[in-house]
Write an enzyme that holds these catalytic residues in place. Structure first.
Site, short mmCIF file in Angstrom:
data_model
loop_
_atom_site.label_atom_id
_atom_site.label_comp_id
_atom_site.label_asym_id
_atom_site.label_seq_id
_atom_site.Cartn_x
_atom_site.Cartn_y
_atom_site.Cartn_z
CB THR A 168 -0.93 0.04 1.24
OG1 THR A 168 -0.11 0.11 2.40
CG2 THR A 168 -1.83 -1.18 1.33
CG HIS A 169 0.49 4.34 1.27
ND1 HIS A 169 -0.26 5.49 1.21
CD2 HIS A 169 -0.16 3.53 2.15
CE1 HIS A 169 -1.30 5.39 2.03
NE2 HIS A 169 -1.27 4.20 2.60
CB SER A 202 18.56 0.13 -25.89
OG SER A 202 19.42 1.22 -26.19
CE LYS A 217 17.04 0.01 -20.68
NZ LYS A 217 16.95 1.44 -20.97
CG ASN A 233 13.98 -0.88 -23.10
OD1 ASN A 233 14.56 -0.85 -22.01
ND2 ASN A 233 14.45 -0.32 -24.19
CD GLU A 288 8.44 1.05 -21.46
OE1 GLU A 288 8.94 2.15 -21.20
OE2 GLU A 288 9.03 0.17 -22.13
CE1 TYR A 296 -25.90 12.17 -38.92
CE2 TYR A 296 -26.23 14.11 -40.30
CZ TYR A 296 -25.44 13.05 -39.90
OH TYR A 296 -24.21 12.86 -40.46
CE LYS A 336 -20.19 7.13 -39.47
NZ LYS A 336 -20.60 8.45 -38.93
N1 ARG Z 1 -21.77 10.05 -43.54
C1 ARG Z 1 -22.82 10.47 -42.68
C2 ARG Z 1 -22.45 10.24 -41.22
O1 ARG Z 1 -21.54 9.50 -40.99
C3 ARG Z 1 -24.07 9.75 -43.01
C4 ARG Z 1 -25.30 10.50 -42.70
C5 ARG Z 1 -25.39 11.71 -43.53
N2 ARG Z 1 -26.65 12.34 -43.40
C6 ARG Z 1 -26.84 13.59 -43.86
N3 ARG Z 1 -28.01 14.07 -43.71
N4 ARG Z 1 -25.88 14.28 -44.42
O2 ARG Z 1 -23.04 10.75 -40.31
#
Ligand code: ARG
Length: 472
Positions: free
Chosen positions: A171-172, A293, A299, A301, A306, A333, A341
Protein backbone atom coordinates in the site's frame (compact mmCIF):
# COMPACT_ATOMS: atom_id res chain seq x y z
CA UNK A 1 -40.71 15.01 -68.32
CA UNK A 2 -41.14 18.77 -67.91
CA UNK A 3 -38.27 21.05 -68.85
CA UNK A 4 -37.70 21.74 -65.20
CA UNK A 5 -37.35 18.02 -64.44
CA UNK A 6 -35.03 17.57 -67.39
CA UNK A 7 -32.83 20.36 -66.12
CA UNK A 8 -32.77 18.76 -62.71
CA UNK A 9 -31.67 15.34 -63.86
CA UNK A 10 -29.18 16.85 -66.28
CA UNK A 11 -27.60 18.68 -63.37
CA UNK A 12 -27.51 15.60 -61.33
CA UNK A 13 -25.80 13.84 -64.20
CA UNK A 14 -23.09 16.44 -64.53
CA UNK A 15 -19.77 15.10 -63.39
CA UNK A 16 -19.20 16.15 -59.81
CA UNK A 17 -22.79 17.09 -58.95
CA UNK A 18 -23.88 14.56 -56.40
CA UNK A 19 -26.31 12.00 -57.83
CA UNK A 20 -28.10 11.48 -54.51
CA UNK A 21 -28.89 15.06 -53.60
CA UNK A 22 -27.61 17.19 -56.50
CA UNK A 23 -31.10 18.08 -57.70
CA UNK A 24 -31.44 21.46 -55.99
CA UNK A 25 -27.84 22.52 -56.55
CA UNK A 26 -26.70 24.87 -59.28
CA UNK A 27 -22.97 24.39 -58.99
CA UNK A 28 -20.63 21.56 -58.27
CA UNK A 29 -19.36 21.10 -54.73
CA UNK A 30 -15.95 22.65 -54.19
CA UNK A 31 -13.29 19.96 -54.59
CA UNK A 32 -11.80 20.60 -51.18
CA UNK A 33 -15.22 20.67 -49.53
CA UNK A 34 -15.99 17.31 -51.10
CA UNK A 35 -12.94 15.78 -49.50
CA UNK A 36 -13.54 17.71 -46.27
CA UNK A 37 -17.10 16.46 -45.86
CA UNK A 38 -16.51 12.89 -47.04
CA UNK A 39 -16.37 10.01 -44.59
CA UNK A 40 -15.84 7.13 -47.00
CA UNK A 41 -12.19 6.74 -46.03
CA UNK A 42 -13.19 5.66 -42.55
CA UNK A 43 -16.82 4.52 -42.74
CA UNK A 44 -16.24 1.93 -45.46
CA UNK A 45 -15.33 -0.51 -42.72
CA UNK A 46 -19.10 -0.71 -42.06
CA UNK A 47 -19.87 -1.97 -45.58
CA UNK A 48 -21.11 -5.35 -44.37
CA UNK A 49 -23.52 -3.76 -41.92
CA UNK A 50 -24.66 -1.24 -44.52
CA UNK A 51 -25.47 -4.05 -46.94
CA UNK A 52 -27.18 -6.12 -44.24
CA UNK A 53 -29.27 -3.08 -43.31
CA UNK A 54 -30.23 -2.58 -46.95
CA UNK A 55 -31.26 -6.20 -47.34
CA UNK A 56 -33.50 -5.96 -44.28
CA UNK A 57 -34.97 -2.65 -45.40
CA UNK A 58 -35.70 -3.99 -48.90
CA UNK A 59 -37.35 -7.13 -47.52
CA UNK A 60 -39.47 -4.99 -45.25
CA UNK A 61 -40.53 -2.70 -48.12
CA UNK A 62 -41.47 -5.78 -50.12
CA UNK A 63 -43.42 -7.24 -47.23
CA UNK A 64 -45.56 -4.11 -46.96
CA UNK A 65 -45.97 -4.03 -50.76
CA UNK A 66 -43.97 -0.85 -51.33
CA UNK A 67 -41.35 -2.76 -53.32
CA UNK A 68 -42.20 -5.37 -55.97
CA UNK A 69 -40.92 -8.93 -55.91
CA UNK A 70 -38.83 -8.29 -59.02
CA UNK A 71 -37.22 -5.21 -57.51
CA UNK A 72 -36.48 -7.07 -54.29
CA UNK A 73 -34.87 -9.93 -56.18
CA UNK A 74 -32.76 -7.50 -58.21
CA UNK A 75 -31.72 -5.56 -55.10
CA UNK A 76 -30.73 -8.67 -53.17
CA UNK A 77 -28.76 -10.02 -56.11
CA UNK A 78 -27.12 -6.65 -56.71
CA UNK A 79 -26.19 -6.28 -53.05
CA UNK A 80 -24.58 -9.73 -53.13
CA UNK A 81 -22.46 -8.63 -56.04
CA UNK A 82 -21.49 -5.33 -54.39
CA UNK A 83 -20.49 -7.21 -51.27
CA UNK A 84 -18.38 -9.59 -53.31
CA UNK A 85 -16.71 -6.74 -55.19
CA UNK A 86 -15.79 -5.09 -51.91
CA UNK A 87 -14.48 -8.29 -50.40
CA UNK A 88 -12.33 -9.11 -53.39
CA UNK A 89 -10.94 -5.58 -53.58
CA UNK A 90 -12.56 -4.81 -56.92
CA UNK A 91 -14.89 -2.12 -55.60
CA UNK A 92 -13.92 1.43 -56.47
CA UNK A 93 -14.59 3.73 -53.55
CA UNK A 94 -15.21 7.29 -54.58
CA UNK A 95 -14.72 10.33 -52.36
CA UNK A 96 -17.22 12.20 -54.55
CA UNK A 97 -19.85 9.79 -53.34
CA UNK A 98 -19.15 10.98 -49.80
CA UNK A 99 -19.75 7.94 -47.67
CA UNK A 100 -20.14 4.19 -47.54
CA UNK A 101 -23.92 4.46 -47.96
CA UNK A 102 -23.88 6.43 -51.20
CA UNK A 103 -20.96 4.49 -52.64
CA UNK A 104 -22.83 1.23 -52.23
CA UNK A 105 -26.14 2.61 -53.46
CA UNK A 106 -24.51 4.15 -56.53
CA UNK A 107 -22.81 0.91 -57.45
CA UNK A 108 -26.03 -1.02 -56.86
CA UNK A 109 -27.89 1.33 -59.17
CA UNK A 110 -25.17 1.04 -61.80
CA UNK A 111 -25.59 -2.73 -61.63
CA UNK A 112 -29.39 -3.09 -61.51
CA UNK A 113 -30.82 0.23 -62.68
CA UNK A 114 -34.08 1.67 -61.33
CA UNK A 115 -34.61 -1.01 -58.69
CA UNK A 116 -31.44 0.30 -57.05
CA UNK A 117 -32.95 3.78 -56.91
CA UNK A 118 -36.02 2.40 -55.12
CA UNK A 119 -34.02 0.97 -52.21
CA UNK A 120 -33.86 4.31 -50.43
CA UNK A 121 -37.66 4.59 -50.24
CA UNK A 122 -38.74 5.38 -46.68
CA UNK A 123 -35.15 5.58 -45.52
CA UNK A 124 -32.56 8.29 -44.91
CA UNK A 125 -28.84 8.10 -44.41
CA UNK A 126 -29.61 9.32 -40.91
CA UNK A 127 -31.38 6.16 -39.80
CA UNK A 128 -29.13 4.15 -42.07
CA UNK A 129 -25.89 5.29 -40.44
CA UNK A 130 -27.37 4.99 -36.95
CA UNK A 131 -28.28 1.40 -37.78
CA UNK A 132 -24.91 0.60 -39.35
CA UNK A 133 -22.90 1.80 -36.36
CA UNK A 134 -25.05 -0.16 -33.96
CA UNK A 135 -24.72 -3.31 -36.02
CA UNK A 136 -20.99 -2.83 -36.38
CA UNK A 137 -20.36 -2.07 -32.73
CA UNK A 138 -22.61 -4.90 -31.59
CA UNK A 139 -20.46 -7.37 -33.49
CA UNK A 140 -17.18 -5.79 -32.44
CA UNK A 141 -18.17 -5.86 -28.77
CA UNK A 142 -18.38 -9.61 -29.24
CA UNK A 143 -14.72 -9.62 -30.31
CA UNK A 144 -13.74 -7.39 -27.40
CA UNK A 145 -15.46 -9.69 -24.91
CA UNK A 146 -13.89 -12.78 -26.47
CA UNK A 147 -10.40 -11.26 -26.27
CA UNK A 148 -11.03 -10.13 -22.68
CA UNK A 149 -12.09 -13.68 -21.77
CA UNK A 150 -8.92 -15.03 -23.37
CA UNK A 151 -6.96 -12.65 -21.18
CA UNK A 152 -8.88 -13.87 -18.14
CA UNK A 153 -8.03 -17.45 -19.04
CA UNK A 154 -4.36 -16.50 -19.27
CA UNK A 155 -4.62 -14.85 -15.87
CA UNK A 156 -6.14 -17.98 -14.37
CA UNK A 157 -3.38 -20.14 -15.84
CA UNK A 158 -0.76 -17.84 -14.32
CA UNK A 159 -2.58 -17.62 -10.97
CA UNK A 160 -2.84 -21.40 -10.83
CA UNK A 161 0.88 -21.80 -11.48
CA UNK A 162 1.77 -19.22 -8.82
CA UNK A 163 -0.83 -19.98 -6.20
CA UNK A 164 1.81 -20.56 -3.47
CA UNK A 165 4.22 -17.86 -4.61
CA UNK A 166 4.79 -15.32 -1.88
CA UNK A 167 5.49 -11.68 -2.66
CA UNK A 168 5.13 -8.42 -0.77
CA UNK A 169 1.74 -6.77 -1.02
CA UNK A 170 1.95 -3.00 -1.14
CA UNK A 171 0.00 0.00 0.00
CA UNK A 172 1.46 3.40 -0.89
CA UNK A 173 4.03 1.29 -2.76
CA UNK A 174 5.49 0.47 0.66
CA UNK A 175 5.71 -3.16 1.73
CA UNK A 176 2.50 -3.85 3.63
CA UNK A 177 1.74 -7.54 4.12
CA UNK A 178 2.78 -10.68 2.29
CA UNK A 179 0.38 -11.87 -0.37
CA UNK A 180 0.40 -14.69 -2.88
CA UNK A 181 1.09 -13.85 -6.50
CA UNK A 182 -1.91 -15.95 -7.52
CA UNK A 183 -4.06 -13.70 -5.35
CA UNK A 184 -2.63 -10.60 -6.99
CA UNK A 185 -3.38 -11.95 -10.46
CA UNK A 186 -6.93 -12.79 -9.39
CA UNK A 187 -7.33 -9.11 -8.50
CA UNK A 188 -6.57 -8.36 -12.13
CA UNK A 189 -9.10 -11.00 -13.14
CA UNK A 190 -11.85 -9.19 -11.21
CA UNK A 191 -11.08 -5.89 -12.93
CA UNK A 192 -11.50 -7.53 -16.32
CA UNK A 193 -14.67 -9.30 -15.19
CA UNK A 194 -16.26 -5.93 -14.44
CA UNK A 195 -15.08 -4.59 -17.79
CA UNK A 196 -16.70 -7.49 -19.60
CA UNK A 197 -19.99 -6.91 -17.83
CA UNK A 198 -19.87 -3.23 -18.80
CA UNK A 199 -19.35 -4.12 -22.47
CA UNK A 200 -22.14 -6.70 -22.37
CA UNK A 201 -24.43 -4.19 -20.72
CA UNK A 202 -23.64 -1.54 -23.33
CA UNK A 203 -24.31 -4.06 -26.11
CA UNK A 204 -27.67 -4.97 -24.63
CA UNK A 205 -28.82 -1.36 -24.30
CA UNK A 206 -27.77 -0.40 -27.84
CA UNK A 207 -29.45 -3.39 -29.45
CA UNK A 208 -32.43 -1.48 -30.86
CA UNK A 209 -33.12 -0.74 -34.49
CA UNK A 210 -33.31 2.88 -35.75
CA UNK A 211 -34.48 1.85 -39.25
CA UNK A 212 -37.76 3.53 -40.11
CA UNK A 213 -36.88 6.73 -38.27
CA UNK A 214 -35.82 7.99 -41.70
CA UNK A 215 -34.42 11.54 -41.66
CA UNK A 216 -35.89 12.44 -38.27
CA UNK A 217 -39.69 12.26 -38.19
CA UNK A 218 -40.37 8.78 -39.50
CA UNK A 219 -41.85 8.07 -42.92
CA UNK A 220 -45.24 8.18 -44.63
CA UNK A 221 -44.89 4.64 -46.04
CA UNK A 222 -46.72 1.83 -44.23
CA UNK A 223 -43.49 0.38 -42.88
CA UNK A 224 -43.12 -2.55 -40.50
CA UNK A 225 -40.36 -1.55 -38.13
CA UNK A 226 -40.62 -4.67 -36.02
CA UNK A 227 -39.92 -6.71 -39.13
CA UNK A 228 -36.65 -4.98 -40.05
CA UNK A 229 -35.57 -4.94 -36.41
CA UNK A 230 -36.07 -8.70 -36.23
CA UNK A 231 -34.32 -9.28 -39.57
CA UNK A 232 -31.22 -7.61 -38.16
CA UNK A 233 -31.31 -9.36 -34.80
CA UNK A 234 -32.26 -6.28 -32.81
CA UNK A 235 -34.39 -6.67 -29.69
CA UNK A 236 -36.88 -4.03 -30.86
CA UNK A 237 -37.25 -0.90 -32.97
CA UNK A 238 -36.11 2.31 -31.24
CA UNK A 239 -39.01 4.13 -29.58
CA UNK A 240 -38.54 7.67 -30.89
CA UNK A 241 -37.41 8.66 -34.36
CA UNK A 242 -35.80 11.97 -33.33
CA UNK A 243 -33.81 10.26 -30.63
CA UNK A 244 -32.87 7.32 -32.82
CA UNK A 245 -31.14 9.34 -35.54
CA UNK A 246 -29.27 11.58 -33.14
CA UNK A 247 -28.43 9.25 -30.27
CA UNK A 248 -24.77 8.31 -29.97
CA UNK A 249 -24.93 7.33 -26.29
CA UNK A 250 -23.97 3.80 -27.21
CA UNK A 251 -20.71 5.00 -28.78
CA UNK A 252 -19.95 7.05 -25.68
CA UNK A 253 -20.79 4.12 -23.43
CA UNK A 254 -18.52 1.88 -25.43
CA UNK A 255 -15.70 4.42 -25.21
CA UNK A 256 -16.34 4.81 -21.52
CA UNK A 257 -16.18 1.07 -20.88
CA UNK A 258 -13.04 1.05 -23.04
CA UNK A 259 -11.43 3.87 -21.07
CA UNK A 260 -12.08 1.89 -17.90
CA UNK A 261 -10.65 -1.28 -19.40
CA UNK A 262 -7.57 0.58 -20.63
CA UNK A 263 -7.17 2.14 -17.21
CA UNK A 264 -7.07 -1.36 -15.77
CA UNK A 265 -4.61 -2.59 -18.38
CA UNK A 266 -2.54 0.51 -17.72
CA UNK A 267 -2.38 -0.21 -13.99
CA UNK A 268 -1.33 -3.78 -14.74
CA UNK A 269 1.23 -2.43 -17.18
CA UNK A 270 2.66 -0.17 -14.52
CA UNK A 271 3.10 -3.17 -12.23
CA UNK A 272 4.73 -5.22 -14.97
CA UNK A 273 7.13 -2.40 -15.73
CA UNK A 274 8.02 -2.04 -12.04
CA UNK A 275 8.31 -5.77 -11.42
CA UNK A 276 10.57 -6.33 -14.40
CA UNK A 277 12.95 -3.53 -13.38
CA UNK A 278 16.33 -4.40 -11.86
CA UNK A 279 15.17 -2.74 -8.63
CA UNK A 280 12.17 -5.03 -8.09
CA UNK A 281 13.38 -7.96 -10.18
CA UNK A 282 10.22 -9.99 -9.48
CA UNK A 283 9.40 -11.22 -12.96
CA UNK A 284 10.77 -11.92 -16.37
CA UNK A 285 8.74 -10.90 -19.39
CA UNK A 286 9.40 -13.20 -22.34
CA UNK A 287 11.80 -11.67 -24.88
CA UNK A 288 9.14 -11.74 -27.58
CA UNK A 289 7.19 -9.04 -25.73
CA UNK A 290 10.20 -6.79 -25.21
CA UNK A 291 12.65 -4.85 -27.34
CA UNK A 292 16.26 -3.81 -26.98
CA UNK A 293 18.03 -0.49 -27.19
CA UNK A 294 20.05 0.62 -30.21
CA UNK A 295 22.70 2.16 -27.99
CA UNK A 296 22.67 0.23 -24.69
CA UNK A 297 23.36 -3.45 -25.43
CA UNK A 298 22.26 -4.63 -21.98
CA UNK A 299 18.72 -3.24 -22.25
CA UNK A 300 15.53 -5.28 -22.40
CA UNK A 301 12.62 -2.88 -22.38
CA UNK A 302 9.05 -3.83 -21.42
CA UNK A 303 7.62 -2.15 -24.53
CA UNK A 304 4.29 -3.93 -24.64
CA UNK A 305 3.13 -2.85 -21.17
CA UNK A 306 4.60 0.60 -21.71
CA UNK A 307 2.71 1.03 -24.97
CA UNK A 308 -0.54 -0.22 -23.51
CA UNK A 309 -0.10 2.25 -20.66
CA UNK A 310 0.55 4.96 -23.24
CA UNK A 311 -2.38 4.04 -25.45
CA UNK A 312 -4.70 4.54 -22.50
CA UNK A 313 -4.24 8.25 -23.14
CA UNK A 314 -5.74 8.15 -26.61
CA UNK A 315 -8.66 6.03 -25.47
CA UNK A 316 -9.42 8.47 -22.67
CA UNK A 317 -9.06 11.26 -25.23
CA UNK A 318 -11.52 9.56 -27.58
CA UNK A 319 -14.09 9.41 -24.80
CA UNK A 320 -13.72 13.12 -24.19
CA UNK A 321 -13.92 13.77 -27.95
CA UNK A 322 -17.26 12.00 -28.19
CA UNK A 323 -18.72 13.65 -25.10
CA UNK A 324 -17.67 17.02 -26.45
CA UNK A 325 -18.99 16.16 -29.91
CA UNK A 326 -22.46 15.54 -28.52
CA UNK A 327 -22.75 18.11 -25.77
CA UNK A 328 -24.19 20.98 -27.81
CA UNK A 329 -26.09 19.22 -30.52
CA UNK A 330 -29.76 20.07 -30.87
CA UNK A 331 -32.09 17.34 -32.09
CA UNK A 332 -31.97 15.63 -34.45
CA UNK A 333 -29.18 14.52 -36.81
CA UNK A 334 -26.35 16.98 -37.38
CA UNK A 335 -23.37 16.50 -39.62
CA UNK A 336 -21.24 16.75 -36.48
CA UNK A 337 -22.24 13.16 -35.91
CA UNK A 338 -20.02 12.02 -38.72
CA UNK A 339 -17.16 12.81 -36.36
CA UNK A 340 -18.26 9.94 -34.11
CA UNK A 341 -16.59 7.29 -36.20
CA UNK A 342 -12.88 7.94 -35.99
CA UNK A 343 -12.70 8.15 -32.17
CA UNK A 344 -14.98 5.13 -31.94
CA UNK A 345 -13.01 3.01 -34.40
CA UNK A 346 -9.68 4.09 -32.97
CA UNK A 347 -10.88 3.10 -29.52
CA UNK A 348 -12.01 -0.26 -30.80
CA UNK A 349 -8.73 -0.96 -32.60
CA UNK A 350 -6.68 0.14 -29.61
CA UNK A 351 -8.68 -1.96 -27.17
CA UNK A 352 -8.55 -5.05 -29.37
CA UNK A 353 -4.80 -4.67 -29.92
CA UNK A 354 -4.07 -4.08 -26.25
CA UNK A 355 -6.20 -7.02 -25.16
CA UNK A 356 -4.55 -9.26 -27.69
CA UNK A 357 -1.04 -8.29 -26.55
CA UNK A 358 -1.99 -8.81 -22.92
CA UNK A 359 -3.76 -12.12 -23.52
CA UNK A 360 -0.64 -13.44 -25.27
CA UNK A 361 1.80 -12.05 -22.73
CA UNK A 362 0.23 -12.61 -19.31
CA UNK A 363 0.31 -16.43 -19.20
CA UNK A 364 3.99 -16.31 -20.28
CA UNK A 365 5.12 -14.20 -17.30
CA UNK A 366 7.90 -15.92 -15.34
CA UNK A 367 8.19 -15.31 -11.61
CA UNK A 368 11.53 -14.94 -9.87
CA UNK A 369 10.36 -16.69 -6.71
CA UNK A 370 13.42 -16.18 -4.53
CA UNK A 371 13.49 -12.43 -5.19
CA UNK A 372 9.80 -12.05 -4.48
CA UNK A 373 10.14 -14.02 -1.27
CA UNK A 374 13.16 -12.02 -0.14
CA UNK A 375 11.33 -8.77 -0.84
CA UNK A 376 8.36 -9.91 1.21
CA UNK A 377 10.70 -10.53 4.15
CA UNK A 378 11.74 -6.90 4.09
CA UNK A 379 9.74 -4.04 5.48
CA UNK A 380 8.30 -5.93 8.49
CA UNK A 381 5.50 -7.35 6.42
CA UNK A 382 4.37 -9.63 9.25
CA UNK A 383 4.04 -6.87 11.84
CA UNK A 384 0.25 -7.02 11.60
CA UNK A 385 0.45 -10.76 12.25
CA UNK A 386 2.29 -10.10 15.50
CA UNK A 387 -0.37 -7.58 16.52
CA UNK A 388 -3.13 -10.08 15.67
CA UNK A 389 -1.24 -12.71 17.72
CA UNK A 390 -1.28 -10.43 20.76
CA UNK A 391 -4.99 -9.74 20.25
CA UNK A 392 -5.63 -13.47 20.26
CA UNK A 393 -3.78 -13.60 23.61
CA UNK A 394 -6.15 -10.98 25.02
CA UNK A 395 -4.55 -7.57 24.30
CA UNK A 396 -6.87 -4.91 22.77
CA UNK A 397 -5.86 -4.22 19.14
CA UNK A 398 -4.81 -0.61 19.69
CA UNK A 399 -2.44 -1.68 22.51
CA UNK A 400 -1.10 -4.52 20.39
CA UNK A 401 -0.46 -2.00 17.58
CA UNK A 402 1.56 0.12 20.01
CA UNK A 403 3.61 -2.85 21.28
CA UNK A 404 4.46 -4.03 17.77
CA UNK A 405 5.32 -0.47 16.76
CA UNK A 406 8.05 -0.33 19.43
CA UNK A 407 9.25 -3.82 18.45
CA UNK A 408 9.58 -2.67 14.84
CA UNK A 409 11.47 0.45 15.91
CA UNK A 410 13.91 -1.68 17.95
CA UNK A 411 14.33 -4.21 15.13
CA UNK A 412 14.99 -1.38 12.67
CA UNK A 413 17.83 -0.15 14.89
CA UNK A 414 19.30 -3.64 14.97
CA UNK A 415 18.70 -3.98 11.22
CA UNK A 416 16.85 -7.24 11.73
CA UNK A 417 13.39 -8.56 10.84
CA UNK A 418 10.92 -9.26 13.64
CA UNK A 419 11.33 -12.99 13.04
CA UNK A 420 15.09 -12.59 13.56
CA UNK A 421 14.68 -11.26 17.12
CA UNK A 422 15.11 -13.79 19.92
CA UNK A 423 12.20 -14.87 22.11
CA UNK A 424 13.72 -12.93 25.03
CA UNK A 425 14.05 -9.81 22.93
CA UNK A 426 10.43 -10.13 21.80
CA UNK A 427 9.22 -10.80 25.36
CA UNK A 428 10.86 -7.49 26.28
CA UNK A 429 7.92 -5.84 24.48
CA UNK A 430 5.18 -8.07 25.89
CA UNK A 431 5.24 -11.06 28.20
CA UNK A 432 2.27 -12.47 26.35
CA UNK A 433 4.69 -13.54 23.61
CA UNK A 434 5.65 -17.25 23.63
CA UNK A 435 7.60 -19.68 21.46
CA UNK A 436 4.58 -20.11 19.13
CA UNK A 437 5.09 -16.50 17.92
CA UNK A 438 7.65 -17.58 15.32
CA UNK A 439 5.03 -19.47 13.39
CA UNK A 440 2.96 -16.33 12.87
CA UNK A 441 6.03 -14.33 11.93
CA UNK A 442 6.77 -16.51 8.90
CA UNK A 443 5.54 -15.39 5.50
CA UNK A 444 3.85 -18.75 4.95
CA UNK A 445 2.03 -18.46 8.28
CA UNK A 446 0.98 -14.92 7.46
CA UNK A 447 -0.62 -15.72 4.11
CA UNK A 448 -2.13 -19.02 5.28
CA UNK A 449 -3.85 -17.19 8.14
CA UNK A 450 -5.89 -15.03 5.73
CA UNK A 451 -8.10 -17.94 4.98
CA UNK A 452 -11.52 -16.55 4.15
CA UNK A 453 -13.46 -15.61 1.03
CA UNK A 454 -11.38 -13.09 -0.89
CA UNK A 455 -8.27 -13.66 1.27
CA UNK A 456 -4.73 -14.34 0.12
CA UNK A 457 -4.26 -17.84 1.64
CA UNK A 458 -3.26 -20.37 -1.04
CA UNK A 459 -6.20 -22.54 0.00
CA UNK A 460 -8.61 -19.67 -0.69
CA UNK A 461 -6.89 -18.71 -3.91
CA UNK A 462 -7.28 -22.29 -5.14
CA UNK A 463 -10.99 -22.08 -4.39
CA UNK A 464 -11.24 -18.66 -6.03
CA UNK A 465 -9.58 -20.00 -9.18
CA UNK A 466 -12.06 -22.86 -9.37
CA UNK A 467 -14.87 -20.40 -8.94
CA UNK A 468 -13.41 -18.01 -11.52
CA UNK A 469 -13.06 -20.80 -14.06
CA UNK A 470 -16.82 -21.20 -14.00
CA UNK A 471 -17.18 -17.50 -14.84
CA UNK A 472 -15.12 -17.36 -18.05
N1 ARG B 1 -21.77 10.05 -43.54
C1 ARG B 1 -22.82 10.47 -42.68
C2 ARG B 1 -22.45 10.24 -41.22
O1 ARG B 1 -21.54 9.50 -40.99
C3 ARG B 1 -24.07 9.75 -43.01
C4 ARG B 1 -25.30 10.50 -42.70
C5 ARG B 1 -25.39 11.71 -43.53
N2 ARG B 1 -26.65 12.34 -43.40
C6 ARG B 1 -26.84 13.59 -43.86
N3 ARG B 1 -28.01 14.07 -43.71
N4 ARG B 1 -25.88 14.28 -44.42
O2 ARG B 1 -23.04 10.75 -40.31
Amino acid sequence: MSTKDQKKSAKADQPGVNQSWGGRFSEETDAFVKAFTASVEFDQRMYKQDIAGSRAHARMLNKVSVLSDEDLTAILKGLDQVEQEIETGRFEWSVSLEDVHMNIEARLTALIGDAGKRLHTGRSRNDQVATDIRLYLREQIGHVIREARRLQQGMLALAEKEVDTIMPGFTHLQVAQPVTFGHHILAWFEMIARDISRFADCRERMNQCPLGSAALAGTSYPIDRAFSAKELGFNAPTANSLDAVSDRDFAIEFCSASAMLMTHLSRMSEELVLWSSAQFNFIDLPDRFCTGSSIMPQKKNPDVPELVRGKTGRVNGNLVSLLTLMKSQPLAYNKDNQEDKEPLFDTLDTVLGSLRAFADMVPAIECKHANMYAAAKQGFSTATDLADYLVRKGLPFRDAHEVVGSAVAAALKKQRDLSELSLDELRGFSNMIDEDVFEVLTLEGSVAARNHIGGTAPEQVRKAILDAKKRV
